[in-house]
Write an enzyme that holds these catalytic residues in place. Sequence first.
Site, short mmCIF file in Angstrom:
data_model
loop_
_atom_site.label_atom_id
_atom_site.label_comp_id
_atom_site.label_asym_id
_atom_site.label_seq_id
_atom_site.Cartn_x
_atom_site.Cartn_y
_atom_site.Cartn_z
CG LEU A 207 25.33 60.63 25.13
CD1 LEU A 207 26.69 60.94 25.75
CD2 LEU A 207 24.23 60.87 26.15
CG HIS A 208 20.61 63.92 20.09
ND1 HIS A 208 20.00 62.86 20.73
CD2 HIS A 208 19.64 64.80 19.78
CE1 HIS A 208 18.69 63.11 20.78
NE2 HIS A 208 18.45 64.27 20.22
NE ARG A 209 16.65 64.74 24.37
CZ ARG A 209 15.69 65.17 23.56
NH1 ARG A 209 15.67 66.45 23.22
NH2 ARG A 209 14.78 64.36 23.09
#
Length: 374
Positions: A207-209
């Site tokens: 996850l990074h957005r």
Amino acid sequence: MNNIRVDLIAAARPNFMKVAPLYHALKAAKWCDVRLIHTGQHYDANMSDSFFEDFSLPAPDIHLEVGSGSHAEQTGKVMAAYERVCLSTPPDWVIVVGDVNSTVACALAAVKLGIRVAHLEAGLRSRDRSMPEEINRLVTDAIVDLLWTPSKDGDENLIAEGVPVDKIDFVGNIMLDAFELVRDKIKTANAAARLGLLVEEFGVVTLHRPSNVDDPDILAILVNQLVAASRHLPLIFAVHPRTRGRLESTGLIARLAAADDIYLIDPLGYIEFMSLVTRARVAITDSGGIQEETTYLGIPCLTLRNNTERPITLTEGTNQLVKPEKLLDALVEALATADAAKPSPELWDGRAAPRIVESLRKHARMDQRVIAEV
């Protein structure tokens, strides 16, 4: 005729694996001289250097060393730095890849100097302009001279936007060339075994957005859903530095660390990470590339986004879009459903790089003939 001088732009982690098979294919072509340019958009070892080692890439010919910054700062620094390179030793063609800030920055710098530019992974559209990547795609595709698409929907998007058909070449998915380039190394690596996990008895999470990690309420929902999901399937969570910072600032990382079946690890190089993906039962992500790789491998992918610029992974692949609050339900359903194997989408065959090289040769030689006739 002289060799064509080609600059191949390596910018950020999502780009490196795409650049590698094309670099090796261009290096083998006797009619061109390729120069590898690293913008430095990702500059720590885990996010950059390990990818060069994994794919047997040499040290870059030129390193712009732009580092981090806001979108505007990073784009501006890359433009200025790459313009200086082009003014000093101009290439005949520049190849930009994907949708990161360096992609649009190098394209703008080159086009303004009258240098021809090709875009690899052209035509992808999420139609969500709140995503910086979508802006980068739109701007890049509007100004470049040659557009290489990974799927037919890319051609359709470009034609609908008024791009002349003779500038578009459907070449297939370069990500799969990268996978095949190091498939044997991926088979040998076994990051899961070091964590004591069985083949196909775990899930992989990335996850990074901003839409998922910047809002504390959304992030809390995702953490709770991951903890609940881990009771059905152990999860290996490769935590992006930006995501780790958000988890720490909100205190949510303690909840993940306390879960018996969630394994928090630092980002891995491509080979190590893909050794996890190939052995996983399911992938949970908001990344773009993983949607493609899981489709190629036939592994269910739960994408925590409202849209995707890779819709072919939904219609012809194993991907589905999932809302944060529905993650547990989607995981349980994916584990209970044994999908029949699907054929890969058209030209997702690990042979995109040779098609790209041939396309460039054709267009570059056409340019030289025109110049010779003037």
